[in-house]
Design an enzyme around this catalytic site. Sequence first.
Site, PDB file in Angstrom:
ATOM      1  N   THR A   1      -9.372   0.305 -10.083  1.00 22.55           N
ATOM      2  CA  THR A   1      -8.603  -0.686  -9.709  1.00 22.55           C
ATOM      3  C   THR A   1      -8.683  -1.889 -10.290  1.00 22.55           C
ATOM      4  O   THR A   1      -9.476  -2.019 -11.437  1.00 22.55           O
ATOM      5  CB  THR A   1      -9.053  -1.137  -8.234  1.00 22.55           C
ATOM      6  OG1 THR A   1      -9.140   0.211  -7.427  1.00 22.55           O
ATOM      7  CG2 THR A   1      -8.302  -2.174  -7.327  1.00 22.55           C
TER       8      THR A   1
ATOM      9  N   ARG B   1       0.679  -1.264  -0.096  1.00 25.47           N
ATOM     10  CA  ARG B   1       0.093   0.127   0.066  1.00 25.47           C
ATOM     11  C   ARG B   1       0.838   1.225  -0.078  1.00 25.47           C
ATOM     12  O   ARG B   1       2.130   1.500   0.481  1.00 25.47           O
ATOM     13  CB  ARG B   1      -0.957  -0.069   1.339  1.00 25.47           C
ATOM     14  CG  ARG B   1      -2.010   1.044   1.312  1.00 25.47           C
ATOM     15  CD  ARG B   1      -2.967   1.027   0.395  1.00 25.47           C
ATOM     16  NE  ARG B   1      -4.006   1.703   0.841  1.00 25.47           N
ATOM     17  CZ  ARG B   1      -5.188   2.146  -0.186  1.00 25.47           C
ATOM     18  NH1 ARG B   1      -5.022   1.779  -1.409  1.00 25.47           N
ATOM     19  NH2 ARG B   1      -6.054   2.865   0.220  1.00 25.47           N
TER      20      ARG B   1
HETATM   21  O1  DON Z   1      -7.728   0.763  -2.123  1.00 22.03           O
HETATM   22  C1  DON Z   1      -8.849   1.215  -2.038  1.00 22.03           C
HETATM   23  O2  DON Z   1      -9.754   0.830  -1.417  1.00 22.03           O
HETATM   24  C2  DON Z   1      -9.100   2.258  -3.062  1.00 22.03           C
HETATM   25  N1  DON Z   1      -8.092   2.957  -3.532  1.00 22.03           N
HETATM   26  C3  DON Z   1      -9.770   1.184  -4.373  1.00 22.03           C
HETATM   27  C4  DON Z   1     -10.108   2.025  -5.594  1.00 22.03           C
HETATM   28  C5  DON Z   1     -10.855   1.267  -6.439  1.00 22.03           C
HETATM   29  O3  DON Z   1     -11.211   0.220  -6.376  1.00 22.03           O
HETATM   30  C6  DON Z   1     -11.539   2.042  -7.666  1.00 22.03           C
HETATM   31  N2  DON Z   1     -12.098   1.037  -8.557  1.00 22.03           N
HETATM   32  N3  DON Z   1     -12.639   0.671  -9.262  1.00 22.03           N
END
Ligand code: DON
Length: 584
Positions: A389, A110
């Site tokens: 994501t 992360r």
């Molecule tokens: O880590 C997280 O929870 C977010 N930054 C994820 C973002 C995300 O999944 C956007 N997607 N489609």
Amino acid sequence: MLNRRETLRAALALAGTAGIGARCTAQTTAVSGYRPADVLRGPAGMAVSNSAAASSAGRDILAAGGNAVDAAVAVAFALAVTWPEAGNIGGGGFMMIAPPEQDPVCVDYRETAPQAVTATTLAEQTDRRHPRMVGVPGTVRGLALAQQSHGRLSWQAVLQPAIALAAGGCVVEAPLADSLNAVLAAVSKSTAPWHRPLEQTFGHPQRRRWRAGDRLVQPVLAATLQRIAEEGPDEFYSGQTARSLADYFEQHQGLITAEDLEGYQAVLRQPIRTNFAGHQVWAAPPPSSGGVALRLALQMIEHVGMPDPGDAAWTPMTVHIVAEAMRRTFRERAAYLGDPDFTPLPAWLGRRAHAAKLAESISRSRATDSRTLAGDIPLETGPVESPQTTHFSVIDAEGMAVSNTYTLEASWGSWLLDPATGFVLNNEMGDFNPVPGVTDLKGQIGTAPNQLAPGKRMLSSQTPTIVRRDGKTVLITGSPGGRTIINTVLCVLVQHLLFARPLPEAIAAPRFHHGWLPDQLRIETGGQSRLGELRGRLESLGHRVVETRGQGAAHSIAIEPASGIRVGVADGRRGGRVAATLIG
Ligand code: DON
């Protein structure tokens, strides 16, 4: 003449008739929903991702003697080339690794907050695509940690497919063409000078819209990947790439320094485990909320008890019970979860007694008003979260499994790109609670555990998950989708483990999301234009229903325990492809 892919497909189809493995269609007779983009049965290694070229890179590494981690690292680097809206080296994520006969581990890569932040840096930042929104990227260190601890091929070998795809160009698949056209249209409206390099790097050379079948060549990214391959992961954190990034942030009002990059560490962590429907579910631990939230929701669902939905994907009552579990889970997420190096995870949060106590307030005849669950979290009013994501799943012939989710936060991250390095940077800082103390009815959270601090990891919802039964891996899953990720995985687990649906049906089944706040139940229309009767039944229970188009992209692999046959499913909501080896 058949190319390599067609040859493999033909071989798999033939093998299928001999009972060894085959591409097949989703069996969606009982469950309406989103038809998978691809389903493949196979006997040995398999990679499922959003991009055919990236899945093939994983398959090729397996065929060259790599294990699932080698293949996963190759897929991750390849997606940074072929799916740049979310595949990345400028972001971060979580990789679950399950070696056969050993407990799964999680590589936490992360992003972190730069040292220069203060508690109010985000409250003062209204542009979510500003250089200050970039977290220190973790992907390269994370992939290196995974590969050094569990891989068996060389670092150079696993980077090779990505370098070739960037240098020689990759074929633009339809989802990538759509994504490129969408981001270029959006970026053209930005007046910020720092968004221009994205247009220069990703605009079509003939200044037209991208079409499926075009070729995307990324020579600068190829050179960066080549340096990382030759000099190792330190190149990114203290070599030419690091120096270029530090200069870039200094020139563009960013906060990340050479010291921030040099100090970044990926961490091996113990995943969160729970038992559900006779299975052991393992998922990413804090700083992701995914594993803890999934555990809590599954425990509540078991405590309440679910009626049999029969042939329907979901009935009003099964949606209601799961939604009420989601609602309570997300309240606990807001109250207690953040970077475990700053806020230790309370042990009682994992106990079934706690889930049972929360579940006791679930009524079968009435939706709970989310405000009544706030407890000591003061509520106000005020903005919300955005997508993108990507998740992929890998298994090798010996049964080592990898479940990886990584992200740039928003689609195409911050739209920022250092022209000397050629890759998109994340805007992950938006995952910190933006304004200390301000939790509002729209879903902005202001609680202490996820407040901004130097060096801290922002709370994530990424939920790469591995499920075992009697010690054997039976499912690899996960999804994109911001806070909806947790609930996408929850829906897949309920469908596959509790309702015993074959994986293609479990992936096809409509999904839903309740995040405590805003107090609304977002439900997929299942590929139809409207939701129909289900909506009225849920509204009569008191739910505020919002219809949505597609939640997540759960590219998953199930392993049939008796035969060991792998069933790879590419979720049809955002494209995707399965690639498999015939033998180990
Ligand atoms: O880590 C997280 O929870 C977010 N930054 C994820 C973002 C995300 O999944 C956007 N997607 N489609």
